[in-house]
Design a protein around this motif. Structure first.
Motif, PDB file in Angstrom:
ATOM      1  N   SER A  65      44.158  30.226  10.505  1.00  0.00           N
ATOM      2  CA  SER A  65      44.389  29.289  11.603  1.00  0.00           C
ATOM      3  C   SER A  65      43.521  28.043  11.427  1.00  0.00           C
ATOM      4  N   ASP A  66      44.085  26.898  11.841  1.00  0.00           N
ATOM      5  CA  ASP A  66      43.357  25.630  11.738  1.00  0.00           C
ATOM      6  C   ASP A  66      42.079  25.651  12.573  1.00  0.00           C
ATOM      7  N   THR A  67      42.187  26.240  13.765  1.00  0.00           N
ATOM      8  CA  THR A  67      41.007  26.243  14.635  1.00  0.00           C
ATOM      9  C   THR A  67      39.841  26.942  13.973  1.00  0.00           C
ATOM     10  N   MET A  68      40.126  28.068  13.310  1.00  0.00           N
ATOM     11  CA  MET A  68      39.038  28.813  12.692  1.00  0.00           C
ATOM     12  C   MET A  68      38.460  28.038  11.498  1.00  0.00           C
ATOM     13  N   ILE A  69      39.300  27.308  10.794  1.00  0.00           N
ATOM     14  CA  ILE A  69      38.795  26.482   9.684  1.00  0.00           C
ATOM     15  C   ILE A  69      37.869  25.396  10.247  1.00  0.00           C
ATOM     16  N   LYS A  70      38.322  24.773  11.353  1.00  0.00           N
ATOM     17  CA  LYS A  70      37.501  23.714  11.972  1.00  0.00           C
ATOM     18  C   LYS A  70      36.191  24.278  12.501  1.00  0.00           C
ATOM     19  N   MET A  71      36.275  25.489  13.032  1.00  0.00           N
ATOM     20  CA  MET A  71      35.081  26.115  13.587  1.00  0.00           C
ATOM     21  C   MET A  71      34.023  26.295  12.494  1.00  0.00           C
ATOM     22  N   LEU A  72      34.469  26.747  11.330  1.00  0.00           N
ATOM     23  CA  LEU A  72      33.533  26.937  10.229  1.00  0.00           C
ATOM     24  C   LEU A  72      32.926  25.611   9.779  1.00  0.00           C
ATOM     25  N   SER A  73      33.747  24.543   9.809  1.00  0.00           N
ATOM     26  CA  SER A  73      33.180  23.245   9.414  1.00  0.00           C
ATOM     27  C   SER A  73      32.134  22.803  10.422  1.00  0.00           C
ATOM     28  N   CYS A  74      32.430  22.977  11.722  1.00  0.00           N
ATOM     29  CA  CYS A  74      31.427  22.492  12.686  1.00  0.00           C
ATOM     30  C   CYS A  74      30.155  23.335  12.595  1.00  0.00           C
ATOM     31  N   MET A  75      30.271  24.545  12.077  1.00  0.00           N
ATOM     32  CA  MET A  75      29.058  25.360  11.910  1.00  0.00           C
ATOM     33  C   MET A  75      28.294  24.997  10.635  1.00  0.00           C
ATOM     34  N   GLY A  76      28.901  24.134   9.827  1.00  0.00           N
ATOM     35  CA  GLY A  76      28.190  23.657   8.639  1.00  0.00           C
ATOM     36  C   GLY A  76      28.724  24.194   7.317  1.00  0.00           C
ATOM     37  N   GLY A  77      29.666  25.127   7.370  1.00  0.00           N
ATOM     38  CA  GLY A  77      30.171  25.730   6.133  1.00  0.00           C
ATOM     39  C   GLY A  77      31.605  25.322   5.832  1.00  0.00           C
ATOM     40  N   THR A  78      32.252  26.100   4.973  1.00  0.00           N
ATOM     41  CA  THR A  78      33.648  25.852   4.611  1.00  0.00           C
ATOM     42  C   THR A  78      34.459  27.109   4.893  1.00  0.00           C
ATOM     43  N   GLY A  79      35.479  26.973   5.745  1.00  0.00           N
ATOM     44  CA  GLY A  79      36.314  28.128   6.084  1.00  0.00           C
ATOM     45  C   GLY A  79      37.432  28.304   5.067  1.00  0.00           C
ATOM     46  N   VAL A  80      37.605  29.536   4.584  1.00  0.00           N
ATOM     47  CA  VAL A  80      38.684  29.832   3.634  1.00  0.00           C
ATOM     48  C   VAL A  80      39.639  30.834   4.309  1.00  0.00           C
ATOM     49  N   PRO A  81      40.861  30.378   4.666  1.00  0.00           N
ATOM     50  CA  PRO A  81      41.759  31.289   5.390  1.00  0.00           C
ATOM     51  C   PRO A  81      42.383  32.346   4.480  1.00  0.00           C
ATOM     52  N   PRO A  90      22.798  25.621  10.879  1.00  0.00           N
ATOM     53  CA  PRO A  90      23.939  24.963  10.238  1.00  0.00           C
ATOM     54  C   PRO A  90      23.590  24.531   8.798  1.00  0.00           C
ATOM     55  N   ALA A  91      22.325  24.172   8.551  1.00  0.00           N
ATOM     56  CA  ALA A  91      21.937  23.753   7.195  1.00  0.00           C
ATOM     57  C   ALA A  91      22.110  24.901   6.198  1.00  0.00           C
ATOM     58  N   ASP A  92      21.814  26.130   6.627  1.00  0.00           N
ATOM     59  CA  ASP A  92      21.996  27.290   5.732  1.00  0.00           C
ATOM     60  C   ASP A  92      23.456  27.505   5.356  1.00  0.00           C
ATOM     61  N   MET A  93      24.351  26.969   6.160  1.00  0.00           N
ATOM     62  CA  MET A  93      25.781  27.205   5.936  1.00  0.00           C
ATOM     63  C   MET A  93      26.361  26.246   4.889  1.00  0.00           C
ATOM     64  N   LYS A  94      25.575  25.228   4.548  1.00  0.00           N
ATOM     65  CA  LYS A  94      26.072  24.179   3.645  1.00  0.00           C
ATOM     66  C   LYS A  94      26.547  24.789   2.316  1.00  0.00           C
ATOM     67  N   GLY A  95      27.784  24.437   1.967  1.00  0.00           N
ATOM     68  CA  GLY A  95      28.316  24.887   0.684  1.00  0.00           C
ATOM     69  C   GLY A  95      28.798  26.342   0.691  1.00  0.00           C
ATOM     70  N   LYS A  96      28.645  27.039   1.808  1.00  0.00           N
ATOM     71  CA  LYS A  96      29.054  28.458   1.843  1.00  0.00           C
ATOM     72  C   LYS A  96      30.548  28.571   2.134  1.00  0.00           C
ATOM     73  N   LYS A  97      31.219  29.353   1.292  1.00  0.00           N
ATOM     74  CA  LYS A  97      32.650  29.592   1.513  1.00  0.00           C
ATOM     75  C   LYS A  97      32.792  30.886   2.319  1.00  0.00           C
ATOM     76  N   ILE A  98      33.267  30.732   3.535  1.00  0.00           N
ATOM     77  CA  ILE A  98      33.326  31.856   4.459  1.00  0.00           C
ATOM     78  C   ILE A  98      34.785  32.125   4.827  1.00  0.00           C
ATOM     79  N   ARG A  99      35.212  33.362   4.654  1.00  0.00           N
ATOM     80  CA  ARG A  99      36.605  33.670   5.006  1.00  0.00           C
ATOM     81  C   ARG A  99      36.822  33.534   6.512  1.00  0.00           C
TER      82      ARG A  99
END
Ligand code: GCU
Length: 331
Positions: free
Chosen positions: A178-194, A165-174
Motif C-alpha cells: 500500500s502507498d500509505t505504508m510506503i509513505k509511512m516508512l519514508s516519514c520514519m526515515g527509511g525506505t518501504g519495500v512492499p 529516524p536517523a537510524d532508519m536512513k538507508g534501511k530497506k524495510i518491508r
C-alpha cells in the motif's frame, strides 16, 4: 517468473472454481464459506474465525460454516481479496491498507496514532461508527463485515536496534502492499519495500531487506526473530485487519441468515480482542527465548516527522468526519 506462492494460489483457486463451491453451493446441506487467512492457526484471528464458524454452524443448525485456509494457501492478501471479489471464495482477512486502494477513506483506520490504546480501538470497531464505511465498497464485489485488531506495529531489523529516524536512513524495510505504508516508512526515515507476508522471512535472510515492521504476534509466530532479532518498539501504527465477504454471497443469503451472520461476525471481534490480549506476552517471551532483543524507543521524533503524513491522510470531508468520530470515542 511467478513466485511459487502465486502458482499455488492460482491452482487452489482453479480447483475451487472447478469443484463448483463458491456462492453457488447447493442450497441443501451445509454451505461452506471458503475463508482465506495469511497466517498460522496460532494467530488470535484464526482462533476467532474458528469460534465464529462454530457459532454460525450451531445457530443456523448446520446450514453455514467456515472452511478456513491459513498460511497464504489461497495466496497473499492481495490475491485473496481478488478471489473474494470474484466469488471464487466467500471470505478473507485482509489488512486495511489493501482496502484503502478501493476507498481512500479507509486510510483513517490505519493512521499513525489515531487510537490511544487497544481499548479505544475495540470501541471503534464495535460501536457501529464504521458501518457506513464498511458498506462503501459495495459494487466492487466485496463488503467489510467486521474489523480485527492486529496490535501496534514496530520495526525490527537485522543489524542493530533503530531508536531514531536517523537510524532508519538507508534501511530497506518491508511494508504491506500500500502507498500509505510506503509513505509511512519514508516519514520514519527509511525506505518501504512492499511485498506479501509470505516472502518476508527469506527476503530478510537473503539481504534483500534490512528488516520489516509488524506486531509481536506475527513476528514470533512467523519466526522472523531468526532473521531480524532487533525489535525496536516504535509502535508507529495500529493497522486494522478487515474481514471481507463476497457481495453477491451476502446478497443471496436470506435476510434472517444475513443478519445473524453480521451479528456473529461483529461478536467475533470482541472474542478476537480478548484472544489477542492473552497472546501478546507469550509472543514477546517466545521471541526473547529465541534470542530477540526488545528495545524501548522514544517515539516523539518519529511522531514529529510523520505529522505531515497524518495531515495528508485527512483530506476529504468524510475522512475528517470519521477521524473526529474515532477521536470522540477516546474520551
Ligand atoms: C499483520 C496483519 C496481517 C498482515 C500482516 C502483514 O500481521 O495482521 O493482516 O498481513 O501484518 O504485514 O502482511
Amino acid at each position: 517468473v511467478l513466485p511459487k506462492i502465486s502458482l499455488v494460489a492460482t491452482a487452489v483457486a482453479a480447483t475451487i472454481l472447478l469443484s463448483g463451491c463458491g456462492d453457488d453451493a447447493a442450497p441443501t446441506g451445509t454451505v461452506t464459506l471458503k475463508t482465506a487467512f495469511n497466517q498460522s492457526e496460532n494467530n488470535p484471528q484464526y482462533k476467532a474465525l474458528v469460534s465464529f464458524s462454530e457459532k454460525l454452524e450451531s445457530e443456523t443448525k448446520g446450514r453455514y460454516k467456515l472452511e478456513i485456509h491459513p498460511n497464504e494457501l489461497l495466496g497473499d492478501q492481495r490475491a485473496s481479496l481478488e478471489l473474494v471479489q470474484s466469488g471464487a471464495i466467500q471470505l478473507a482477512v485482509v489488512a486495511n491498507p489493501l482496502v484503502e486502494n478501493f476507498n481512500k477513506n479507509f486510510s483513517v483506520l490505519a493512521m499513525p496514532y489515531v487510537y490511544d490504546n487497544p481499548e479505544h480501538q475495540r470501541k471503534v470497531f464495535t460501536s457501529g461508527v464504521l458501518d457506513s464505511l464498511f458498506a462503501s465498497t459495495k459494487g466492487t464485489g466485496f463488503e467489510v463485515v467486521t474489523a480485527y485488531t492486529a496490535g501496534a506495529r514496530s520495526v525490527y531489523t537485522k543489524g542493530a536496534a533503530v531508536t531514531s529516524p536517523a537510524d532508519m536512513k538507508g534501511k530497506k524495510i518491508r511494508v504491506m502492499q500500500s502507498d500509505t505504508m510506503i509513505k509511512m516508512l519514508s516519514c520514519m526515515g527509511g525506505t518501504g519495500v512492499p511485498m506479501g507476508q509470505g516472502e518476508v522471512y527469506s527476503a530478510i535472510q537473503q539481504g534483500v531487506l534490512d528488516g520489516a515492521e509488524n506486531n509481536e504476534i506475527t513476528y514470533a509466530d512467523l519466526k522472523q526473530y531468526e532473521v531480524a532479532p532487533y525489535f525496536s518498539n516504535t509502535r508507529h501504527v495500529m493497522v486494522a485487519d478487515l474481514l471481507v465477504a463476497n457481495e453477491s454471497f451476502l446478497a443471496k443469503m436470506d435476510e434472517a441468515d444475513r443478519e445473524l451472520f453480521r451479528k456473529l461476525a461483529k461478536e467475533s471481534t470482541v472474542t478476537q480482542f480478548e484472544l489477542w490480549d492473552k497472546a501478546l506476552d507469550g509472543a514477546r517471551q517466545t521471541a526473547k527465548d529465541k534470542g530477540a532483543t526488545f528495545t524501548e524507543v522514544d517515539i516523539k521524533p518519529f511522531q514529529e516527522s510523520c505529522k505531515p503524513l497524518q495531515s495528508a491522510m485527512l483530506t476529504t470531508p468524510e475522512q475528517k468526519a470519521l477521524y473526529e468520530k474515532i477521536r470522540e470515542l477516546a474520551k
